[in-house]
Design a protein around this motif. Structure first.
Motif, mmCIF file in Angstrom:
data_model
loop_
_atom_site.group_PDB
_atom_site.id
_atom_site.type_symbol
_atom_site.label_atom_id
_atom_site.label_comp_id
_atom_site.label_asym_id
_atom_site.label_seq_id
_atom_site.Cartn_x
_atom_site.Cartn_y
_atom_site.Cartn_z
ATOM 1 N N LEU A 7 0.918 -1.101 -0.123
ATOM 2 C CA LEU A 7 0.009 -0.219 0.051
ATOM 3 C C LEU A 7 0.772 1.327 0.022
ATOM 4 O O LEU A 7 0.633 2.373 -0.622
ATOM 5 N N LEU A 8 1.985 1.248 0.723
ATOM 6 C CA LEU A 8 2.825 2.379 0.778
ATOM 7 C C LEU A 8 3.511 2.522 -0.392
ATOM 8 O O LEU A 8 3.900 3.863 -0.936
ATOM 9 N N GLN A 9 3.854 1.444 -1.121
ATOM 10 C CA GLN A 9 4.357 1.453 -2.579
ATOM 11 C C GLN A 9 3.604 2.128 -3.534
ATOM 12 O O GLN A 9 3.883 2.968 -4.451
ATOM 13 N N ARG A 10 2.280 1.538 -3.514
ATOM 14 C CA ARG A 10 1.359 2.164 -4.562
ATOM 15 C C ARG A 10 0.956 3.434 -4.164
ATOM 16 O O ARG A 10 0.718 4.376 -4.987
ATOM 17 N N PHE A 11 0.702 3.877 -2.718
ATOM 18 C CA PHE A 11 0.271 5.119 -2.474
ATOM 19 C C PHE A 11 1.031 5.965 -1.773
ATOM 20 O O PHE A 11 1.030 6.558 -0.491
ATOM 21 N N ASP A 32 -9.674 1.061 -4.444
ATOM 22 C CA ASP A 32 -8.562 0.391 -4.995
ATOM 23 C C ASP A 32 -8.676 -1.197 -4.923
ATOM 24 O O ASP A 32 -9.072 -1.571 -3.745
ATOM 25 N N GLU A 33 -8.187 -1.953 -5.865
ATOM 26 C CA GLU A 33 -8.333 -3.469 -5.748
ATOM 27 C C GLU A 33 -7.409 -4.073 -4.769
ATOM 28 O O GLU A 33 -7.880 -5.177 -4.023
ATOM 29 N N LEU A 34 -6.586 -3.350 -4.402
ATOM 30 C CA LEU A 34 -5.612 -3.852 -3.225
ATOM 31 C C LEU A 34 -6.293 -4.009 -1.801
ATOM 32 O O LEU A 34 -6.324 -5.139 -1.166
ATOM 33 N N VAL A 35 -7.173 -3.033 -1.526
ATOM 34 C CA VAL A 35 -7.972 -2.946 -0.291
ATOM 35 C C VAL A 35 -8.963 -4.000 -0.480
ATOM 36 O O VAL A 35 -9.283 -4.840 0.500
ATOM 37 N N LYS A 36 -9.503 -4.258 -1.516
ATOM 38 C CA LYS A 36 -10.831 -5.023 -1.692
ATOM 39 C C LYS A 36 -10.191 -6.473 -1.808
ATOM 40 O O LYS A 36 -10.847 -7.254 -1.039
ATOM 41 N N THR A 68 0.027 -2.890 -11.626
ATOM 42 C CA THR A 68 -0.508 -1.709 -11.697
ATOM 43 C C THR A 68 0.569 -0.556 -11.617
ATOM 44 O O THR A 68 0.483 0.350 -12.239
ATOM 45 N N GLY A 69 1.572 -0.843 -10.820
ATOM 46 C CA GLY A 69 2.443 0.143 -10.255
ATOM 47 C C GLY A 69 1.948 1.109 -9.313
ATOM 48 O O GLY A 69 0.917 0.857 -8.888
ATOM 49 N N ASP A 70 2.492 2.410 -9.129
ATOM 50 C CA ASP A 70 2.107 3.403 -8.316
ATOM 51 C C ASP A 70 1.199 4.208 -8.686
ATOM 52 O O ASP A 70 0.872 4.221 -9.785
ATOM 53 N N GLU A 71 0.607 5.149 -7.847
ATOM 54 C CA GLU A 71 -0.404 5.772 -8.270
ATOM 55 C C GLU A 71 -0.328 6.891 -9.646
ATOM 56 O O GLU A 71 -0.966 7.121 -10.221
ATOM 57 N N PHE A 72 1.039 7.317 -9.671
ATOM 58 C CA PHE A 72 1.351 8.170 -10.508
ATOM 59 C C PHE A 72 1.324 7.651 -11.870
ATOM 60 O O PHE A 72 0.972 8.258 -12.792
#
Length: 432
Positions: free
Chosen positions: A87-91, A141-145, A166-170
């Motif tokens: 989660l920290l990597q994605r966001f 986000d699909e991660l949380v689901k 997916t990579g990060d949010e950017f």
């Protein structure tokens, strides 16, 4: 002859294009969230499953139940750990709450304090997942689901695979490369002002939480003292030994003993009410203050990531680019092989592209910071809920145990009435 009518001037038809209705510019920077919307997005329960004994290692599992998805899944601490990491990597540009520590040093904890540590960790994990599940961007986000619904045994692999795809949010946010266009001109001043205000709020509420913790602890200690006091009275009252002959004719101790045993029941009731008061203070006040503080701390962590991460990397990239340019200038002055010059030119172009990407990430980081600051301010009204719960808890405690609670013990004709008044702080006053 009829009079000649004036000829209308229609103008150039191309001018009509300017009269078409223009779509309103999308306000992507504003986060339209209220506290009620955030709190009703989801509520997640985290319950401790009795310790499972493995062949070699023991581990603790948690039952995680999402109200939104109407499903329960089982997670270990390591699952939370991987979820937090991904989660920290994605966001990286959002407020991601910290996890509680996995364990404390072995040999330091007694059996009682170890149970307290496990319970404290369960509460912290519950706060973490609720803040994540209620975040307006995380929650969709699909991660949380996946974390809240996936029932397979390899949830950690599932989470990591999803991030790799997916990579990060950017990389996925449609306006990431356009963030600069949406930022206000005074974004840095707004950021500095908000950061200082949130820092002061965080410091003050930390002190309030510490005081509330002490009060809850005192209520629980008071409950224990009242219970032990009552048990001692019960022991006295249950003494069935006969009085010596020299005292049996005039002593009323036998009658008083029965009265003391009856009084021990009242102390048990008082103990129960004090314990209830402690639970109210812990659940309705301390725990909610901890959730609020977790959110504020995650915002402060985000500010540090922005300064030490994105900005630092940008400055380092610029420094590296400057060194390359100097090497290029030196190569043009001093004859060198064509291949090495071309290689240096290629590296400079790559570095220019990297710097451009970092600049875009820097603006996107500021964009996200602006949104996350709005989210923090949307949460601020929770403080009035918490303080209201604290006042109600104190009022209810005083109503349940008040000076009007009077018990009378009649021990015999030679004893006057003993009136015991019970006060909210657990003190007992005897009036003869």
């Amino acid at each position: 002859l009829s009079p000649k009518l004036p000829k209308p001037q229609l103008g150039d038809p191309r001018d009509l294009g300017a009269l078409r209705m223009q779509p309103a510019q999308e306000d992507v920077l504003t986060v339209s969230q209220t506290l009620d919307k955030l709190l009703t997005r989801d509520t997640v329960q985290v319950e401790l499953i009795p310790e499972k004994k493995g062949l070699f290692l023991k581990h603790v599992e948690y039952q995680v139940t999402s109200q939104r998805y109407k499903i329960s899944v089982y997670r270990r601490y390591s699952d939370f750990d991987v979820f937090h990491e991904v989660l920290l990597q994605r966001f990286a540009y959002r407020v991601v709450p910290a996890l509680p520590p996995k364990r404390m040093l072995k040999g330091v904890l007694t059996n009682v304090s170890e149970r307290e540590f496990i319970e404290g960790r369960r509460r912290a994990l519950c706060r973490f997942i609720n803040l994540v599940a209620r975040h307006p961007f995380f929650s969709e986000d699909e991660l949380v689901k996946t974390f809240l619904t996936f029932n397979g045994s390899d949830v950690q692999t599932k989470l990591r695979d999803h991030y790799k795809k997916t990579g990060d949010e950017f990389m996925t946010n449609r306006i990431a490369t356009l963030a600069k266009e949406y930022l206000p001109a005074d974004i840095q001043a707004q950021f500095s002002t908000s950061r200082e205000m949130i820092r002061n709020i965080h410091n003050s509420f930390q002190k309030l939480r510490d005081r509330a913790e002490k009060m809850a602890e005192r209520s629980k200690e008071n409950a224990t003292d009242l219970l032990m006091f009552g048990r001692e009275l019960s022991t006295l009252g249950s003494d069935a030994s006969s009085l010596p002959s020299l005292a049996s004719s005039q002593s009323s101790w036998g009658t008083l003993r029965r009265a003391l045993k009856s009084l021990s029941v009242e102390f048990a009731v008082l103990s129960d009410k004090a314990a209830q008061q402690g639970r109210r203070e812990e659940d309705d006040v301390v725990e909610k203050l901890n959730l609020f503080l977790d959110l504020l701390q995650s915002y402060r962590d985000l500010c540090e990531r922005h300064e030490k991460g994105v900005l630092h990397e940008h400055q380092r990239a610029l420094h590296k680019y400057g060194m390359m340019k100097r090497q290029m200038m030196s190569a043009t002055v001093q004859p060198k092989e064509q291949a090495s010059v071309e290689q240096l030119e290629s590296r400079i172009i790559q570095q220019e592209n990297a710097i451009q990407t970092m600049e875009l990430r820097n603006y996107f980081s500021l964009f996200c910071l602006h949104q996350e600051t709005q989210l923090i301010f949307a949460y601020l009204p929770i403080t009035s809920h918490i303080l209201g719960a604290f006042v109600n808890s104190q009022v209810q405690g005083h109503r349940e145990v008040r000076p009007a609670d009077v018990r009378r013990l009649q021990s015999g004709p030679d004893w006057r009435l003993i009136t015991l008044s019970f006060f909210p702080d657990g003190r007992v006053y005897s009036h003869l």
